[in-house]
Design a protein around this motif. Structure first.
Motif, PDB file in Angstrom:
ATOM      1  N   GLU A 107       0.919  -1.228   0.069  1.00  0.00           N
ATOM      2  CA  GLU A 107      -0.015  -0.054  -0.150  1.00  0.00           C
ATOM      3  C   GLU A 107       0.885   1.210  -0.016  1.00  0.00           C
ATOM      4  O   GLU A 107       0.702   2.043  -0.989  1.00  0.00           O
ATOM      5  CB  GLU A 107      -0.808  -0.081   1.142  1.00  0.00           C
ATOM      6  CG  GLU A 107      -1.993   1.034   1.168  1.00  0.00           C
ATOM      7  CD  GLU A 107      -2.935   0.902   2.348  1.00  0.00           C
ATOM      8  OE1 GLU A 107      -3.733   2.048   2.598  1.00  0.00           O
ATOM      9  OE2 GLU A 107      -2.922  -0.024   3.034  1.00  0.00           O
ATOM     10  N   ASP A 108       1.934   1.417   0.968  1.00  0.00           N
ATOM     11  CA  ASP A 108       2.764   2.422   1.018  1.00  0.00           C
ATOM     12  C   ASP A 108       3.645   2.626  -0.431  1.00  0.00           C
ATOM     13  O   ASP A 108       3.757   3.681  -0.816  1.00  0.00           O
ATOM     14  CB  ASP A 108       3.717   2.297   2.173  1.00  0.00           C
ATOM     15  CG  ASP A 108       3.012   2.697   3.635  1.00  0.00           C
ATOM     16  OD1 ASP A 108       1.758   3.299   3.312  1.00  0.00           O
ATOM     17  OD2 ASP A 108       3.545   2.102   4.606  1.00  0.00           O
ATOM     18  N   LEU A 109       4.230   1.458  -0.936  1.00  0.00           N
ATOM     19  CA  LEU A 109       4.948   1.512  -2.200  1.00  0.00           C
ATOM     20  C   LEU A 109       4.031   2.162  -3.424  1.00  0.00           C
ATOM     21  O   LEU A 109       4.638   2.986  -4.103  1.00  0.00           O
ATOM     22  CB  LEU A 109       5.443   0.144  -2.470  1.00  0.00           C
ATOM     23  CG  LEU A 109       6.455   0.005  -1.624  1.00  0.00           C
ATOM     24  CD1 LEU A 109       6.871  -1.587  -1.799  1.00  0.00           C
ATOM     25  CD2 LEU A 109       7.629   0.812  -1.546  1.00  0.00           C
ATOM     26  N   LEU A 110       2.872   1.770  -3.525  1.00  0.00           N
ATOM     27  CA  LEU A 110       2.184   2.443  -4.498  1.00  0.00           C
ATOM     28  C   LEU A 110       1.600   3.460  -4.266  1.00  0.00           C
ATOM     29  O   LEU A 110       1.618   4.487  -5.374  1.00  0.00           O
ATOM     30  CB  LEU A 110       0.608   1.447  -4.890  1.00  0.00           C
ATOM     31  CG  LEU A 110       0.893   0.173  -5.871  1.00  0.00           C
ATOM     32  CD1 LEU A 110       2.060  -0.587  -5.454  1.00  0.00           C
ATOM     33  CD2 LEU A 110      -0.181  -0.492  -6.411  1.00  0.00           C
ATOM     34  N   ALA A 111       1.195   4.095  -2.968  1.00  0.00           N
ATOM     35  CA  ALA A 111       1.010   5.407  -2.792  1.00  0.00           C
ATOM     36  C   ALA A 111       2.349   6.306  -3.169  1.00  0.00           C
ATOM     37  O   ALA A 111       2.170   7.412  -3.392  1.00  0.00           O
ATOM     38  CB  ALA A 111       0.642   5.441  -1.119  1.00  0.00           C
ATOM     39  N   ALA A 112       3.519   5.878  -2.661  1.00  0.00           N
ATOM     40  CA  ALA A 112       4.699   6.600  -3.199  1.00  0.00           C
ATOM     41  C   ALA A 112       4.889   6.850  -4.362  1.00  0.00           C
ATOM     42  O   ALA A 112       5.691   7.694  -4.875  1.00  0.00           O
ATOM     43  CB  ALA A 112       5.671   5.828  -2.596  1.00  0.00           C
ATOM     44  N   GLY A 113       4.008   6.228  -5.596  1.00  0.00           N
ATOM     45  CA  GLY A 113       4.165   6.143  -6.963  1.00  0.00           C
ATOM     46  C   GLY A 113       4.703   5.354  -7.780  1.00  0.00           C
ATOM     47  O   GLY A 113       4.760   5.472  -8.779  1.00  0.00           O
ATOM     48  N   LEU A 114       4.965   4.115  -7.265  1.00  0.00           N
ATOM     49  CA  LEU A 114       5.377   2.919  -7.925  1.00  0.00           C
ATOM     50  C   LEU A 114       4.102   2.407  -8.898  1.00  0.00           C
ATOM     51  O   LEU A 114       2.889   2.472  -8.261  1.00  0.00           O
ATOM     52  CB  LEU A 114       5.929   1.696  -7.020  1.00  0.00           C
ATOM     53  CG  LEU A 114       7.306   2.260  -6.394  1.00  0.00           C
ATOM     54  CD1 LEU A 114       7.628   1.352  -5.213  1.00  0.00           C
ATOM     55  CD2 LEU A 114       8.354   2.172  -7.443  1.00  0.00           C
ATOM     56  N   HIS A 115       4.661   1.676  -9.762  1.00  0.00           N
ATOM     57  CA  HIS A 115       3.441   0.881 -10.666  1.00  0.00           C
ATOM     58  C   HIS A 115       3.177  -0.271  -9.959  1.00  0.00           C
ATOM     59  O   HIS A 115       2.112  -0.911 -10.026  1.00  0.00           O
ATOM     60  CB  HIS A 115       4.257   1.084 -12.180  1.00  0.00           C
ATOM     61  CG  HIS A 115       3.169  -0.153 -12.880  1.00  0.00           C
ATOM     62  ND1 HIS A 115       2.145   0.267 -13.406  1.00  0.00           N
ATOM     63  CD2 HIS A 115       3.489  -1.179 -13.429  1.00  0.00           C
ATOM     64  CE1 HIS A 115       1.697  -0.416 -14.106  1.00  0.00           C
ATOM     65  NE2 HIS A 115       2.294  -1.861 -14.118  1.00  0.00           N
ATOM     66  N   GLY A 116       4.177  -0.919  -9.348  1.00  0.00           N
ATOM     67  CA  GLY A 116       4.059  -2.396  -8.744  1.00  0.00           C
ATOM     68  C   GLY A 116       5.292  -2.686  -7.983  1.00  0.00           C
ATOM     69  O   GLY A 116       6.242  -2.208  -7.834  1.00  0.00           O
ATOM     70  N   VAL A 117       5.387  -4.007  -7.850  1.00  0.00           N
ATOM     71  CA  VAL A 117       6.429  -4.444  -6.816  1.00  0.00           C
ATOM     72  C   VAL A 117       6.821  -6.107  -7.605  1.00  0.00           C
ATOM     73  O   VAL A 117       6.201  -6.625  -8.328  1.00  0.00           O
ATOM     74  CB  VAL A 117       5.969  -4.859  -5.588  1.00  0.00           C
ATOM     75  CG1 VAL A 117       5.408  -3.714  -4.825  1.00  0.00           C
ATOM     76  CG2 VAL A 117       4.941  -5.845  -5.395  1.00  0.00           C
ATOM     77  N   ALA A 118       8.154  -6.167  -7.323  1.00  0.00           N
ATOM     78  CA  ALA A 118       8.970  -7.507  -7.584  1.00  0.00           C
ATOM     79  C   ALA A 118       9.361  -8.386  -6.611  1.00  0.00           C
ATOM     80  O   ALA A 118       9.611  -7.604  -5.507  1.00  0.00           O
ATOM     81  CB  ALA A 118      10.036  -7.119  -8.638  1.00  0.00           C
ATOM     82  N   VAL A 119       8.846  -9.442  -6.305  1.00  0.00           N
ATOM     83  CA  VAL A 119       9.101 -10.240  -5.437  1.00  0.00           C
ATOM     84  C   VAL A 119       9.801 -11.658  -5.768  1.00  0.00           C
ATOM     85  O   VAL A 119       9.296 -12.136  -6.867  1.00  0.00           O
ATOM     86  CB  VAL A 119       7.966 -10.651  -4.483  1.00  0.00           C
ATOM     87  CG1 VAL A 119       7.401  -9.286  -3.967  1.00  0.00           C
ATOM     88  CG2 VAL A 119       6.846 -11.327  -5.307  1.00  0.00           C
TER      89      VAL A 119
END
Length: 214
Positions: A174-186
């Motif tokens: 939630e915080d990462l997308l709110a910061a402006g990221l498109h998505g995440v890699a895991v």
């Protein structure tokens, strides 16, 4: 279309890459990055072909990490290049014009180099925090670093999708997308889970919720 969840395989003694991909795809992953570090070229090619079969059966995109020659040989949907790998411009000469190319970045300057190359479709920015998955880890970016770098990047008028990578946990989404990221890699978050398919499904649900809340 660049997926919001970039699932990455890893070298594990107890399960081959294609079986890792199978479990993630069963949970809904549609973007599989094959990250091989300890195999000879012929073995790597066999691994890539077997993982590609899995991806095709689920309609998922296969992204080959680090190896443009194998990406070109099997005609994967994409290629991801780390900071120490071949330049995107050189790789483009090998893989052709249609293949997706992603590049790793640690700083705003790295990101601007990718933009200037004119050949990268997305950027993997990180690491968020320390991770055992990658040797020679770049300096930690952290949540505040993402906010600062992404704000500067967008202010300069660039809109390439940027994906957060490196020690990402479910609680970060939630915080990462709110910061402006498109998505995440895991990677390990799924691969080392007791139920990789269920974790994949959970992460996708959290990403969808975070997107709808933006």
């Amino acid at each position: 279309m660049i997926s919001r969840l970039h699932y990455i395989t890893q070298d594990l003694a107890h399960i081959p890459h294609w079986e890792q991909a199978q479990l993630a795809c069963e949970g809904g992953a549609d973007w599989v990055q094959l990250r091989v570090k300890t195999q000879e070229e012929s073995q790597w090619l066999e691994t890539a072909l077997r993982t590609q079969e899995v991806c095709k059966s689920f309609g998922a995109k296969l992204i080959v990490n680090d190896n443009p020659h194998i990406a070109a040989k099997i005609q994967s949907e994409g290629l991801h290049l780390g900071k120490q790998d071949m330049s995107p411009l050189e790789a483009r000469q090998i893989v052709g014009e249609k293949m997706i190319i992603g590049g790793t970045a640690n700083t705003l300057q790295d990101m601007l180099k990718h933009v200037a190359s004119g050949t990268v479709q997305y950027i993997g920015l990180g690491p968020l925090r320390f991770t055992d998955t990658k040797k020679n880890l770049s300096p930690i970016v952290g949540l505040e670093g993402y906010k600062r770098i992404l704000s500067q990047f967008r202010t300069l008028g660039h809109n390439l999708p940027v994906v957060g990578i490196g020690g990402v946990k479910a609680d970060d989404i939630e915080d990462l997308l709110a910061a402006g990221l498109h998505g995440v890699a895991v990677s390990s978050l799924i691969n080392l889970a007791e139920n990789p398919s269920a974790v994949t499904q959970e992460l996708l649900g959290m990403l969808n919720l975070a997107v709808s809340a933006k």
